[in-house]
Design an enzyme around this catalytic site. Structure first.
Site: not given
Ligand SMILES: Cc1cc2nc3c(=O)[nH]c(=O)nc-3n(C[C@H](O)[C@H](O)[C@H](O)COP(=O)(O)OP(=O)(O)OC[C@H]3O[C@@H](n4cnc5c(N)ncnc54)[C@H](O)[C@@H]3O)c2cc1C
Ligand code: SF4
Lengths: 329, 740
Positions: B707, B704
């Site tokens: 962020e 991921g």
């Protein structure tokens, strides 16, 4: 948004007459400020008089200078060869404002009349704003006042004029042509804008019902030595914390022969002190002279909780702008 | 084998988005539509004394004015939140006269047109009984408390290993500083928007701009007393959320409640100023850091005491202390988080909650320490490199930070840095270079997906999930294509509908690991089914082969033992007796989290140019090097990292939701005054990554990336500003007045 009537006159006389016959009318230029304020409920005109079709959209040579029609779009003025060549400070000032999309819409007349960006003015749910609601007080004086005035404010209002173009017009001694029910009249930029005093609800000396028709730039052949400096919180699309419009003419041995400068972001109107400019005459461009003129311009400065830095920033900005203008002179 | 994963595939939804074909929530126009506008409180604390709605009701086009006096029914209290849904917030749904924060909905006006509703909202006269609000840390510090759990991963409110006091006394260099980051507001481009349509008293469809359709469905069903399966939430495109569309906020319910009242579809779109208050923010943080080090830079102690805000009525704790717990190897380490209650809308998840402000403070403190030790900031980091997660006492699932530092430094030219502050100058311009470390945990949640082969040869893959701008349509298409063995162009991936298989919220950087794994496993299962069917199909050239002998690539099934004997998927599909065959998979993380600490890392480098006299800062160059597991799409990944890095610039230099503390209101509640960078503020951004193989996180090895880009980048910019100017600004944003 409150419902309103819409009129689109094709002559200036018709525009003036329409205004006189309806109470609470407003002229509509590009709408980039007025429509915003209507959405916020700050302005609630009964009639919008769309003046963008009036034949006031030309730029031409006039009495040795140039005349810019009030309906000319900001971007057109900034890019016009006459403006770019003879009055670069004006072109730079306009390009320093807003964004390309806004400048494509905004008119010269509307730009002169744009209202302050004081947050407490812009949102009618704030209870205290003498500019919006005379006698209600001023939420900014003890509130958040980073963008506010340090010069010429009153205890009624410490708002600034947010415009960039107006600062250049002030430095250039531009003349604003207006047409009213009593006929045409004109005012120097310095007499067009005003300080808040006890009537901060009145932004300018334009009388109700008067229409700005043109802006005249005087014939100053030395205005090529011009520079517009805008100091802001990001590199584009932000109002000035401080701005300086400087025009400088040098004599053959490099001393300052003429100098005119105006400040933005410091007062209810572009700030100019002709006496202060005299300090520069005969001086060699450099830090000493620049500091002296800054002190003269800053006389009586009164900062507030969040804008104390503006005083020092003015000094530094003036030095930088005059340095740049002198290099170009 | 050709692999779609990793390729810089163009966004499959790109054309729809740029041509307007992609329909966002607020763009749903249904027959009989009505328009709702919220009236929001202009005080931050007190009571609604009265609402005079007579004028509003008389205005043309008004259908209803709903207030707390309307006594709108709910199945349970909006304060009743289940402990297992951490993202659930206590909502303000016109149930009483209490005002808890500025911008709280106090009435809803429904009208035939948007303009009429706006005018009605303006005419509704709300009178308040105001009380004095508190929105500052200092005012409420006495009542601060240490929460048991932090928001996000639910880490404990305090941590400790070793003995910090003893560690400090062993240090030859000590540093104690306070770092503050301001309130920030997400401000996605697309405002929050909901369209609610009832189908009888028991069925509800919502077109909602949400990062979590299943969470929204559950919350709405619970509060309205509906069976979950009778609520359908659709959200095929979301114009950015950054966390603000994770929880289900009051306006979603108010829209559904209004639609029930007026018995017509209702559209409710927040105006930009309404996005400053009722839909979350990032809390201000105050971080008091203490570090001790030996002369060679070895850390002996590290401590961070954090204070953040929550609202007066709900609990959210920005977990800013977590980087201090994990980033460096240090025997003596302690952190605490204290929370003050303020009269604000509840803060919430905002891109890299915790790590974004946490890495700012820690990485600036490390920079300060490097100067105090006259050590290169990069060398100091390498000296204290954490070979394992000392906080969790587990090995990292994979860690490529050393490689990130090396690659980033090389690309940036870090070795050419002249260490003395103010030593790199170009006329009026001071140039500075700074470094910050990026980190963000790799998370995974249960998710499911369905893959279907239709008789016409098309492949349809579905999972609930959301497309919030990161490129989910595209990455899932690639994952599915690889999982089956076909070209991405053959796969149609659909999302954003609660009728599709359940998936988690698009948050916590876990979409690829969670939903991506489910899609991959569903695709593999479909592939296996196809192969098994083909080898028993007498009409197939593959008849009689063993499944293990079948290769499935580029839409072709072939026998590896008899090259040339192959069948296209098109042909196979045409022979299906039924309209389609499909595979549905529920995927879930296993025990890997017990054994490993899954974390992504990165190194951020920034160059700033600062006007020596005027203080204006321009970030002229950035390099970000990341080790974040397998990268699914080189193009969307680059954009995502870059977006995070730009936000780091924004974090360092621009963003600040300014409260008028007397009134408890945010004064710059619009995009003209709440500054984020514009193009003119961003220089060159270079994004690189390590090919990291993390075998522990999930079946596709993805960690991921949504962020991590915002972490470490604000510190890199702030450290560069110090290097340029010699001025250490510990209070963000670094506006020019702080540099005069
Ligand atoms: C986001 C944003 C950022 C901006 N940033 C800047 C900036 O950095 N610097 C800057 O200088 N400006 C900035 N502006 C303001 C912009 O310059 C003004 O909105 C614009 O110049 C107004 O021109 P207009 O023609 O659209 O005026 P309108 O909105 O049409 O009118 C404004 C006012 O002028 C009156 N008016 C218009 N024409 C005439 C006329 N001929 N005679 C008499 N009255 C008239 C109208 O009645 C109204 O009261 C910004 C605006 C926005 C929205
Ligand atoms: S400064 Fe002027 S415009 Fe602003 S609140 Fe005070 S009176 Fe109103």
């Amino acid at each position: 948004m409150k419902a309103f009537a819409y009129a689109r006159p094709s002559t200036t006389d018709e525009a003036i007459a329409t205004f006189s016959s309806s109470s609470g009318a407003k002229f509509l230029g590009g709408g980039t400020n007025l429509i915003d304020l209507m959405k916020m409920g700050v302005e609630q005109p009964s009639t919008l008089i769309d003046i963008t079709r009036l034949p006031l959209a030309t730029i031409e040579e006039h009495a040795g200078g140039i005349r810019i029609g009030a309906m000319v779009r900001n971007s057109t003025v900034a890019e016009h060869p006459l403006v770019r060549d003879r009055y670069p400070v004006l072109s730079q000032a306009i390009l320093a404002g807003a964004s390309p999309q806004l400048r494509n819409m905004a008119t010269i007349g509307g730009n002169l009349m744009q209202r302050t960006r004081c947050s407490y003015f812009y949102d009618p749910t704030y209870a205290h704003c003498n500019k919006r609601l005379p006698g209600s007080g001023c939420d900014a004086i003890d509130g958040y006042n980073r963008m506010h005035a340090i010069l010429g404010a009153s205890d009624q209002c410490i708002a600034t004029n947010p415009g960039d173009m107006a600062v250049a017009l002030m430095a250039l001694d531009a003349r604003i042509q207006v047409l009213g029910p009593q006929g045409p009249r004109s005012r120097l930029a310095g007499d067009f804008f005003r300080l808040p005093g006890d009537t901060p609800n009145i932004d300018t000396n334009l009388r109700p019902g008067e229409l700005i028709t043109a802006v005249d730039l005087p014939p100053i052949d030395w205005a090529t030595g011009g520079h517009y400096l805008k100091v802001r919180d990001r590199n584009s699309y932000a109002f000035a914390l401080i701005s300086v419009a400087a025009v400088v003419g040098l004599d053959s041995n490099g001393s300052i022969r003429r100098a005119q400068l105006a400040l933005g972001g410091v007062a209810h109107m572009p700030w100019r002190v002709p006496d202060a400019e005299r300090v520069l005459i005969g001086q060699t461009p450099g830090d000493g002279a620049f500091r002296d003129v800054a002190e003269a311009l800053l006389k009586g400065a009164k900062p507030y909780a969040h804008n104390r830095f503006k005083v020092e920033l003015v000094r530094r900005s003036i030095a930088r702008a005059l340095e740049a203008a002198s290099t170009r002179a | 084998m050709p692999s779609a994963i990793g390729e810089p595939l163009d966004r499959v939804d790109g054309r729809a988005k740029v041509t307007g074909g992609a329909v966002y929530s607020a763009e749903n126009n249904l027959p009989g539509m009505t328009y709702a506008v919220m009236v929001t409180s202009t005080i931050a604390k007190g009571r609604v004394a009265s609402i005079d709605s007579a004028a509003a009701r008389r205005a043309p086009g008004i259908i209803a004015v709903l207030t707390h006096e309307s006594k709108l029914k709910l199945a349970k209290s909006p304060d009743d939140i289940s402990p297992d849904s951490a993202a659930d917030r206590r909502l303000q749904l016109l149930q009483n006269d209490r005002v808890l924060y500025a911008g709280q909905p106090v009435a809803v006006v429904v009208a035939e047109t948007l303009e009429a509703a706006q005018e009605g909202a303006r005419l509704a006269q709300v009178r308040y009984g105001p009380e004095t609000p508190s929105v500052s840390v200092d005012a409420s510090l006495a009542g601060a408390f240490i929460p048991e759990r932090l928001s996000g991963a639910g880490d404990p409110g305090r941590s400790s290993r070793g003995d910090v006091q003893a560690g400090m006394s062993q240090a030859s260099t000590r540093l104690e500083q306070v770092y503050t980051t301001p309130f920030q507001v997400h401000n996605p481009m697309e405002p929050h928007a909901t369209v609610a349509v009832w189908d009888g008293p028991d069925g509800l469809t919502l077109y909602d701009a949400t990062q979590g359709i299943f969470g929204a469905r559950k919350r709405v069903a619970g509060l309205l007393g509906l069976a979950v399966e009778n609520v359908r939430v659709l959200s095929p495109y979301v114009g950015g959320g950054f966390g603000s569309k994770g929880p289900t906020w009051s306006h979603v319910l108010l829209c559904a409640m209004a639609a029930r009242e007026v018995r017509r579809p209702v559209k409710l779109v927040l105006a930009r100023p309404q996005m400053f208050g009722p839909i979350g923010c990032r809390s201000e943080t105050r971080q008091s850091i203490a570090i001790g080090a030996k002369p060679d830079g070895t850390l002996t102690a590290l401590k961070n005491d954090v204070v953040t805000h929550t609202s007066s009525f709900d609990d959210f704790v920005e977990p800013a202390s977590t980087p201090t717990r994990k980033l460096y190897s240090v025997p003596n380490n302690s952190t605490t988080q204290r929370v003050v209650r303020s009269d604000i809308g509840t803060p919430s998840y905002m891109r890299a909650p915790g790590e974004a402000p946490g890495t700012f403070a820690l990485e600036v403190a490390m920079d300060e320490l490097a100067y105090a030790l006259t050590m290169d900031p990069l060398a100091l980091r390498l000296k204290n490199y954490a070979e394992q997660d000392e906080d969790g006492q587990k090995p990292w699932s994979a860690k490529s930070l050393r490689e990130c530092y090396r690659m980033g430094a090389e690309r940036f030219g870090w070795a050419k840095r002249s260490p003395e502050p103010g030593s790199m100058r170009d006329g009026h311009t001071l140039i500075g270079w700074g470094l910050g470390t990026a980190m963000y945990p790799a998370r995974r949640s249960p998710a499911s997906a369905r893959a279907r082969l239709n008789r016409d040869g098309s492949i349809q893959v579905e999972a609930g999930t959301q497309e919030i701008g990161g490129g989910t349509y595209t990455t899932m298409t690639q994952i599915a294509a690889d999982g089956i063995g076909v070209e991405p162009s053959r796969v149609i991936f659909r999302l954003g509908d609660t009728q599709f298989p359940p998936t988690p919220v698009s948050g916590g950087s876990m979409t690829t690991a969670s939903t991506g794994s489910a899609v991959y496993l569903a695709a593999r299962a479909l592939r296996d089914t196809i192969i098994q069917r083909a080898v028993v199909d007498r009409n197939s050239l593959l008849y009689g082969a063993k499944p293990a002998q079948i290769a499935f690539e580029n839409g072709r099934l072939s026998r590896s033992d008899r090259p040339g004997q192959m069948e296209t998927i098109q042909h196979f599909a045409a022979g299906l007796g039924e309209p389609y065959i499909e595979a549905i998979v529920n995927a879930a993380p296993g025990q890997e989290k017990e054994e490993f600490s899954p974390m992504s890392f990165g190194a951020q480098f920034a160059e700033v140019r600062v006007d020596a006299d005027l203080g204006q800062v321009f970030v002229s160059r950035m390099v970000g090097a990341f080790g974040a597991g397998r990268i699914i799409n080189a193009k969307t990944a680059r954009s995502n990292f870059m977006g995070g890095m730009v936000w780091g610039v924004s974090f360092a230099l621009y963003e600040h939701a300014v409260y008028d503390e007397r009134l408890g209101r945010i004064v710059n509640n619009n995009l003209a005054e709440y500054h984020v960078p514009v193009n003119a503020d961003i220089g060159d951004i270079d994004v690189i990554w390590v090919d990291e193989a993390d075998h522990h996180v999930d079946p596709i090895g993805a960690k991921g990336i949504g962020e991590i880009g915002i972490t470490g980048s604000a510190a890199a910019v702030a450290n560069a500003v110090f290097h340029a100017t010699g001025k250490r600004v510990r209070d963000l944003p670094i506006t020019l007045d702080k540099l005069l």
